[in-house]
Write an enzyme that holds these catalytic residues in place. Structure first.
Site, PDB file in Angstrom:
ATOM      1  N   THR A 191     -44.923  35.315  16.373  1.00 54.39           N
ATOM      2  CA  THR A 191     -44.931  36.695  15.896  1.00 54.39           C
ATOM      3  C   THR A 191     -43.522  37.270  15.859  1.00 54.39           C
ATOM      4  O   THR A 191     -43.135  37.956  14.904  1.00 54.39           O
ATOM      5  CB  THR A 191     -45.836  37.567  16.776  1.00 54.39           C
ATOM      6  OG1 THR A 191     -47.174  37.084  16.700  1.00 54.39           O
ATOM      7  CG2 THR A 191     -45.803  39.019  16.331  1.00 54.39           C
ATOM      8  N   PHE A 245     -52.355  33.599  32.853  1.00 52.01           N
ATOM      9  CA  PHE A 245     -52.655  34.987  32.541  1.00 52.01           C
ATOM     10  C   PHE A 245     -51.936  35.873  33.545  1.00 52.01           C
ATOM     11  O   PHE A 245     -52.153  35.771  34.761  1.00 52.01           O
ATOM     12  CB  PHE A 245     -54.163  35.232  32.597  1.00 52.01           C
ATOM     13  CG  PHE A 245     -54.557  36.622  32.194  1.00 52.01           C
ATOM     14  CD1 PHE A 245     -54.493  37.016  30.870  1.00 52.01           C
ATOM     15  CD2 PHE A 245     -54.992  37.528  33.141  1.00 52.01           C
ATOM     16  CE1 PHE A 245     -54.855  38.311  30.492  1.00 52.01           C
ATOM     17  CE2 PHE A 245     -55.356  38.812  32.778  1.00 52.01           C
ATOM     18  CZ  PHE A 245     -55.286  39.204  31.453  1.00 52.01           C
ATOM     19  N   LYS A 281     -43.214  32.759  28.219  1.00 52.64           N
ATOM     20  CA  LYS A 281     -44.116  31.751  28.780  1.00 52.64           C
ATOM     21  C   LYS A 281     -43.699  30.347  28.362  1.00 52.64           C
ATOM     22  O   LYS A 281     -43.286  30.115  27.231  1.00 52.64           O
ATOM     23  CB  LYS A 281     -45.553  32.011  28.318  1.00 52.64           C
ATOM     24  CG  LYS A 281     -46.249  33.115  29.071  1.00 52.64           C
ATOM     25  CD  LYS A 281     -47.738  33.141  28.717  1.00 52.64           C
ATOM     26  CE  LYS A 281     -48.469  34.207  29.502  1.00 52.64           C
ATOM     27  NZ  LYS A 281     -49.922  34.203  29.209  1.00 52.64           N
ATOM     28  N   GLU A 299     -39.785  43.635  24.079  1.00 55.69           N
ATOM     29  CA  GLU A 299     -41.135  43.106  24.310  1.00 55.69           C
ATOM     30  C   GLU A 299     -41.365  42.910  25.801  1.00 55.69           C
ATOM     31  O   GLU A 299     -40.419  42.742  26.570  1.00 55.69           O
ATOM     32  CB  GLU A 299     -41.295  41.751  23.609  1.00 55.69           C
ATOM     33  CG  GLU A 299     -41.928  41.828  22.228  1.00 55.69           C
ATOM     34  CD  GLU A 299     -43.447  41.878  22.308  1.00 55.69           C
ATOM     35  OE1 GLU A 299     -43.967  42.367  23.326  1.00 55.69           O
ATOM     36  OE2 GLU A 299     -44.103  41.430  21.359  1.00 55.69           O
ATOM     37  N   ASP A 300     -42.641  42.922  26.202  1.00 56.06           N
ATOM     38  CA  ASP A 300     -42.960  42.612  27.592  1.00 56.06           C
ATOM     39  C   ASP A 300     -43.034  41.102  27.819  1.00 56.06           C
ATOM     40  O   ASP A 300     -42.528  40.588  28.808  1.00 56.06           O
ATOM     41  CB  ASP A 300     -44.267  43.286  28.024  1.00 56.06           C
ATOM     42  CG  ASP A 300     -45.451  42.876  27.156  1.00 56.06           C
ATOM     43  OD1 ASP A 300     -45.225  42.410  26.013  1.00 56.06           O
ATOM     44  OD2 ASP A 300     -46.604  43.034  27.602  1.00 56.06           O
ATOM     45  N   ASP A 327     -45.108  34.694  23.993  1.00 58.40           N
ATOM     46  CA  ASP A 327     -45.936  33.510  24.210  1.00 58.40           C
ATOM     47  C   ASP A 327     -45.426  32.365  23.336  1.00 58.40           C
ATOM     48  O   ASP A 327     -44.518  31.644  23.705  1.00 58.40           O
ATOM     49  CB  ASP A 327     -47.394  33.846  23.914  1.00 58.40           C
ATOM     50  CG  ASP A 327     -48.371  32.899  24.585  1.00 58.40           C
ATOM     51  OD1 ASP A 327     -48.005  31.728  24.796  1.00 58.40           O
ATOM     52  OD2 ASP A 327     -49.481  33.320  24.892  1.00 58.40           O
ATOM     53  N   THR A 328     -45.981  32.197  22.160  1.00 62.68           N
ATOM     54  CA  THR A 328     -45.531  31.117  21.274  1.00 62.68           C
ATOM     55  C   THR A 328     -44.220  31.466  20.570  1.00 62.68           C
ATOM     56  O   THR A 328     -43.467  30.574  20.183  1.00 62.68           O
ATOM     57  CB  THR A 328     -46.586  30.817  20.191  1.00 62.68           C
ATOM     58  OG1 THR A 328     -46.713  31.956  19.333  1.00 62.68           O
ATOM     59  CG2 THR A 328     -47.927  30.496  20.828  1.00 62.68           C
ATOM     60  N   GLY A 329     -43.965  32.745  20.392  1.00 60.53           N
ATOM     61  CA  GLY A 329     -42.766  33.171  19.685  1.00 60.53           C
ATOM     62  C   GLY A 329     -42.954  33.289  18.190  1.00 60.53           C
ATOM     63  O   GLY A 329     -42.053  33.755  17.471  1.00 60.53           O
TER      64      GLY A 329
END
Length: 232
Positions: free
Chosen positions: A156, A201, A180, A148-149, A152-154
């Site tokens: 997914t 962002f 993040k 993955e690049d 975020d929340t993890g």
């Protein structure tokens, strides 16, 4: 604020030994880098210079190949998550293959491209669909690395790992360039991680395809993100 500050401190302690932690709002002056003029007015500062990304990617490649699940592995299936993960995945696989060719490692790498789609309906809430592989059973008894690049929340990725586990692969690990720091985090930390970064962002290095620059940057808070992603 205190709750968020506490979260950041805990996050730094937990992952500082497995990645580089980039402090909040600690970047480099964009005037010190070769940034196209048409982008400069939208950018706040340079978060991670390209050279540092490349060096960290090479170290991740060595760490992945040295990990326990791959010591007896003959073929590694890399699942590159599109679109943002393409640039990172390409350079990570190149670094892995270079290390394999210069070491006493007998391993082949097969790259597959996938997309992860979250969906909601009356029967399923927050499920994940893997698009790109027609039959996930091809992963049975295989060693798998998801690339993955940015995480975020993890949420997914947690659901994706749970889905893939039902096909009984030999091992499944995840490598992400960025993680993040967000109060909405599920607590998920990938097996291999490049950098822990602020909850802003971020563009560059293929994360926003219309921004053709290999340096990771942060957009000014007052700028509408759509303005930047529409720049050609």
């Amino acid at each position: 604020y205190n709750e968020y500050k506490s979260y950041l401190s805990m996050d730094t302690v937990d992952i500082s030994k497995k990645c580089l932690v980039i402090p909040d709002q600690k970047g480099y002056d964009i005037n010190m880098f070769n940034i196209p003029v048409k982008y400069s007015e939208f950018l706040d500062y340079i978060l991670i210079p390209n050279g540092l990304v490349k060096d960290r990617t090479q170290k991740l490649a060595v760490d992945i190949l040295s990990a326990e699940p791959l010591k007896e592995c003959k073929q590694l299936v890399v699942l590159c998550v599109l679109k943002g993960g393409y640039k990172f995945c390409s350079e990570l696989v190149d670094a892995m293959e270079q290390h394999i060719s210069s070491s006493n490692i007998y391993l082949t790498i097969k790259v597959e491209f996938i997309r992860l789609k979250s969906y909601h309906n009356t029967e399923s809430k927050g499920e994940v669909q893997v698009i790109g592989l027609s039959d996930l059973s091809c992963l049975t008894n295989k060693d798998v690395l998801i690339v993955e690049d940015i995480i975020d929340t993890g949420n997914t990725m947690r659901k994706t790992l749970s889905l893939l586990s039902t096909y009984k692969p030999n091992s499944v690990q995840c490598a992400s360039l960025l993680l993040k720091r967000t109060p909405k985090s599920s607590g998920y930390i990938p097996d291999f991680l490049g950098f822990s970064v602020e909850n802003s962002f971020i563009i560059g290095y293929g994360i926003v395809s219309s921004f053709r620059n290999d340096t990771l940057v942060i957009v000014k808070v007052h700028v509408d993100c759509r303005v930047v992603t529409d720049v050609g």
